[in-house]
Write a protein that holds these residues in place. Structure first.
Motif, PDB file in Angstrom:
ATOM      1  N   VAL A 227       0.829  -1.213   0.000  1.00 44.76           N
ATOM      2  CA  VAL A 227       0.000   0.000   0.000  1.00 44.76           C
ATOM      3  C   VAL A 227       0.858   1.256   0.000  1.00 44.76           C
ATOM      4  CG1 VAL A 227      -1.615   1.378   1.374  1.00 44.76           C
ATOM      5  CG2 VAL A 227      -2.015  -1.063   1.034  1.00 44.76           C
ATOM      6  N   ASP A 228       1.926   1.250   0.753  1.00 42.57           N
ATOM      7  CA  ASP A 228       2.740   2.452   0.907  1.00 42.57           C
ATOM      8  C   ASP A 228       3.872   2.560  -0.113  1.00 42.57           C
ATOM      9  OD1 ASP A 228       1.217   3.219   3.126  1.00 42.57           O
ATOM     10  OD2 ASP A 228       2.428   1.962   4.468  1.00 42.57           O
TER      11      ASP A 228
ATOM     12  N   LEU B  57       6.374  -1.712  -7.986  1.00 45.75           N
ATOM     13  CA  LEU B  57       6.232  -3.123  -8.329  1.00 45.75           C
ATOM     14  C   LEU B  57       6.610  -3.375  -9.791  1.00 45.75           C
ATOM     15  CD1 LEU B  57       2.910  -3.957  -6.449  1.00 45.75           C
ATOM     16  CD2 LEU B  57       5.241  -4.574  -5.786  1.00 45.75           C
ATOM     17  N   ALA B  58       6.188  -2.479 -10.681  1.00 43.26           N
ATOM     18  CA  ALA B  58       6.515  -2.653 -12.100  1.00 43.26           C
ATOM     19  C   ALA B  58       8.022  -2.563 -12.332  1.00 43.26           C
ATOM     20  CB  ALA B  58       5.784  -1.613 -12.934  1.00 43.26           C
TER      21      ALA B  58
ATOM     22  N   ALA C  73       0.776   0.771 -10.789  1.00 43.04           N
ATOM     23  CA  ALA C  73      -0.405   0.695  -9.925  1.00 43.04           C
ATOM     24  C   ALA C  73      -0.570   2.020  -9.195  1.00 43.04           C
ATOM     25  CB  ALA C  73      -0.263  -0.458  -8.944  1.00 43.04           C
ATOM     26  N   PRO C  74      -1.176   3.019  -9.841  1.00 43.92           N
ATOM     27  CA  PRO C  74      -1.274   4.341  -9.216  1.00 43.92           C
ATOM     28  C   PRO C  74      -2.196   4.389  -8.008  1.00 43.92           C
ATOM     29  CG  PRO C  74      -2.472   4.284 -11.303  1.00 43.92           C
ATOM     30  CD  PRO C  74      -1.713   3.003 -11.207  1.00 43.92           C
ATOM     31  N   ARG C  75      -3.173   3.468  -7.926  1.00 44.31           N
ATOM     32  CA  ARG C  75      -4.114   3.507  -6.799  1.00 44.31           C
ATOM     33  C   ARG C  75      -3.710   2.484  -5.742  1.00 44.31           C
ATOM     34  NH1 ARG C  75      -7.505   2.965 -11.098  1.00 44.31           N
ATOM     35  NH2 ARG C  75      -8.329   0.975 -10.302  1.00 44.31           N
ATOM     36  N   PRO C  76      -3.836   2.809  -4.472  1.00 43.71           N
ATOM     37  CA  PRO C  76      -3.434   1.873  -3.410  1.00 43.71           C
ATOM     38  C   PRO C  76      -4.127   0.519  -3.510  1.00 43.71           C
ATOM     39  CG  PRO C  76      -3.832   4.041  -2.492  1.00 43.71           C
ATOM     40  CD  PRO C  76      -4.284   4.112  -3.905  1.00 43.71           C
ATOM     41  N   GLU C  77      -5.418   0.519  -3.867  1.00 41.00           N
ATOM     42  CA  GLU C  77      -6.127  -0.759  -3.954  1.00 41.00           C
ATOM     43  C   GLU C  77      -5.561  -1.637  -5.076  1.00 41.00           C
ATOM     44  OE1 GLU C  77      -8.752   2.272  -6.190  1.00 41.00           O
ATOM     45  OE2 GLU C  77      -7.439   2.203  -4.428  1.00 41.00           O
TER      46      GLU C  77
ATOM     47  N   GLU D 170      -3.832  -5.603  -4.829  1.00 39.14           N
ATOM     48  CA  GLU D 170      -4.046  -6.738  -5.729  1.00 39.14           C
ATOM     49  C   GLU D 170      -2.719  -7.218  -6.338  1.00 39.14           C
ATOM     50  OE1 GLU D 170      -6.751  -8.376  -6.468  1.00 39.14           O
ATOM     51  OE2 GLU D 170      -8.292  -7.164  -5.495  1.00 39.14           O
ATOM     52  N   TRP D 171      -1.929  -6.267  -6.832  1.00 40.86           N
ATOM     53  CA  TRP D 171      -0.660  -6.607  -7.471  1.00 40.86           C
ATOM     54  C   TRP D 171       0.241  -7.370  -6.498  1.00 40.86           C
ATOM     55  CZ3 TRP D 171      -3.862  -4.272 -10.241  1.00 40.86           C
ATOM     56  CH2 TRP D 171      -3.608  -3.607 -11.438  1.00 40.86           C
TER      57      TRP D 171
END
Length: 610
Positions: free
Chosen positions: A436-437, A443-444, A471-475, A479-480
């Motif tokens: 999340v943080d 990750l990419a 993954a710009p959004r925390p949610e 998932e990622w």
């Protein structure tokens, strides 16, 4: 008397006389100078210019026998040259005899068939001053000095002999072999024929049944025959007697590049066969022949094909056999193993079950959610960001709502534990909270550092690694982090990821040593200290985590993974591992859990590590 202008007042008899005089004035010079020019060299040049330009009617008209010339010169088009050139035209007159001076044109013809294929030779033609002007005296020898009446030209390709394909130790993987295709005529196909064929073919291919044959025949377009099976020569010879007298059954024989061991199967073989075809096409031989009316052939020119050296691959036959045997107990499921050598990037083996083979080459190009095997990336990203160390204590509850996504573990909680313990036991809640943080691109970028998401072009092989979007959004990062959402990977890509951990940087895959692989990007290597932590944590997965079934094998380190797909009620089973200079990925499609993949890995590694 009334005067009129022009020739209107001239009597018709006078006009006819004038017209005749004018005609005589025009025609006489043409007869004297020649229809194709005023000299022999102009007539010869007109013939050669038309021949070079592909103007067969024009070239034929420049001869004294246009019909015969057009028939043979038509092969100028039939041979389909890229270009024809005529050079060095020389006109010579020899001594005067009873028939007058002999005029001869000599020249050089050069045929360009493309691809470096050029046919050059000297030729000549007699020239004659006819009532219609200078003409080329037609004879087949004008086109080529060795061409006789009644012969025609033919261009043939000379195939390059197919070279063998070798494994890394020089043993034969593939070689040219006789193949027989069984065909069934729609009009004569009935249940009895289908039943007999299925009975005899069942041992060779259990998927061939009476029903499959009848359905295949019914779906075959009119005018075509249904392909029942394609068999190796010895296989066909064993059943030939049983089908020899069946109505409507025919065969076609040819030669194909196949594995020397009929039991050795890999999606790599198709790409290697394509590579051999490409090499053969690059250096074919060719022949120009004069075909006689009786079918006999006189060779006018020949360029033999260049030899193609045996194709040496990185494949290790023993590793390939071990991979196939490891998958044999789950042959009814789609399952696959990819093995890579981390120190070189060489692809050692790619195996698939028959169920997976029916989908093509999913081991190389399939795209699946990697599940918890992706936690290698999540952990590396968090370590590189400085958010944690391997010993940082983090909570691992049974379930937790993180950014609106209810994350849970598979029936366990660990409480507060060091990160390496959470990793070894594949704690979803710990990993999701870590992600999340992280920055949107963490990750990419970390996945790229380990080779996942990089596009490689490796000679002899078509493969993809996978894709990890930002993954710009925390949610999304939640998932990622556990290998779900839009994160996708192939078994090939996950084997490279494991190899990158073993080597310390992204591994460039190689199937044909000496033939460089290209990549669409060159990501930096991950932090060496982070790589060392990953190796230790992956070893703990085997010694005290989710893959203890492998604890008895020396030096094995890995990561298990279960990845939901579809409506969430089905899961793929994953396992990636390293052992000595070997990295592998195992995927069992819809396996339900990682345990079936771990067991396959155990069967694979035991004979190799013993």
């Amino acid at each position: 008397m009334r005067r009129t202008g022009g020739d209107a007042a001239m009597p018709s008899r006078g006009r006819r006389l004038l017209a005749a005089l004018l005609t005589a004035v025009v025609v006489a010079p043409l007869s004297a100078c020649g229809l194709f020019g005023g000299s022999a060299d102009e007539a010869a040049a007109a013939f050669l210019d038309a021949l070079s330009a592909g103007d067969v009617p024009g070239a034929a008209a420049a001869t004294d026998d246009p019909g015969a010339a057009a028939e043979l010169l038509a092969y100028r088009s039939t041979l389909e040259p890229v270009a024809v050139r005529a050079d060095g035209l020389h006109i010579a007159e020899e001594g005067v005899g009873a028939g007058g001076a002999a005029t001869t044109a000599s020249f050089t013809l050069s045929w360009d068939f493309g691809g470096g294929r050029t046919w050059t030779y000297a030729s000549s033609a007699a020239l004659r001053d006819t009532a219609d002007g200078w003409r080329v005296v037609w004879a087949p020898s004008v086109l080529h000095p060795d061409l006789d009446p009644g012969q025609r030209l033919r261009l043939d390709a000379l195939d390059v002999p197919a070279p063998p394909v070798l494994d890394r130790d020089g043993a034969r993987l593939m070689s040219p072999q006789r193949v027989v295709t069984l065909l069934l005529d729609r009009a004569e196909a009935d249940a009895g024929v289908a039943r007999t064929l299925a009975t005899n073919l069942r041992e060779l291919d259990p998927s061939i049944t009476e029903r499959s044959i009848l359905d295949g025949v019914a779906a075959t377009p009119d005018g075509q025959r249904y392909v029942v099976a394609t068999l190796r020569g010895p296989e066909y010879d064993r059943i030939r007697a049983a089908g020899a007298d069946l109505p409507g059954v025919g065969t076609v024989e040819d030669t194909r590049l196949l594995s020397d061991d009929p039991g050795l199967r890999s999606p790599l073989l198709a790409g290697l066969a394509d590579e051999v075809r490409t090499l053969r096409a690059a250096s074919p031989g060719w022949r120009i022949s004069a075909v006689r009316p009786d079918g006999g052939v006189d060779v006018l020119h020949e360029e033999p094909p260049a030899d193609v050296a045996p194709l040496t691959t990185s494949v290790d036959r023993e590793v390939q056999r071990a991979a196939q045997q490891a998958l044999a107990p789950i042959a009814q499921q789609q399952a696959m193993i990819v093995a890579v050598q981390p120190s070189t990037g060489e692809v050692l083996a790619v195996a698939q079950t028959p169920a997976a083979e029916r989908e093509g080459a999913p081991a190389l190009v399939g795209r699946y959610p990697p599940g918890s095997t992706f936690k290698i990336v999540t952990t590396a990203a968090a370590l590189q960001a400085g958010a944690v160390t391997a010993d940082t204590v983090r909570p691992c509850p049974f379930t937790e709502n993180i950014q609106g996504r209810q994350i849970k573990n598979d029936g366990f909680r660990l409480g507060d534990v060091p990160l390496h313990t959470a990793f070894a036991n594949s704690c979803n809640t710990t990993m999701a909270r870590l992600a999340v943080d992280l920055p949107p691109d963490a990750l990419a970028e970390t996945a790229e550092q380990l080779g996942l998401g990089v596009d490689y072009v490796a000679p002899g092989m078509t493969a993809v690694t996978g894709s990890v979007p930002q993954a710009p959004r925390p949610e999304q990062r939640v998932e990622w982090s556990i290998g779900q959402g839009e994160v996708l990977a192939s078994p090939f890509g996950m084997a490279l990821l494991a190899a990158a951990v073993a080597r310390g940087r992204a591994v460039i895959p190689v199937l044909l040593p000496g033939r460089p692989t290209t990549a669409d990007r060159s990501p930096p290597a991950p932090d060496p200290a982070v790589v060392a932590d990953l190796r230790a944590m992956m070893r703990e997965v085997v010694t005290g985590g989710t893959a203890t079934a492998l604890a008895g094998l020396p030096g094995v380190a890995g990561k298990t993974g279960t990845a939901q797909f579809g409506d969430g009620t089905h899961s793929h089973g994953w396992f990636v591992a390293t052992a000595d200079d070997l990295a592998l990925a195992v995927l069992v499609v819809d396996g339900g859990s990682s345990s079936v993949a771990v067991q396959a890995a155990k069967r694979f590694l035991e004979p190799l590590l013993s």
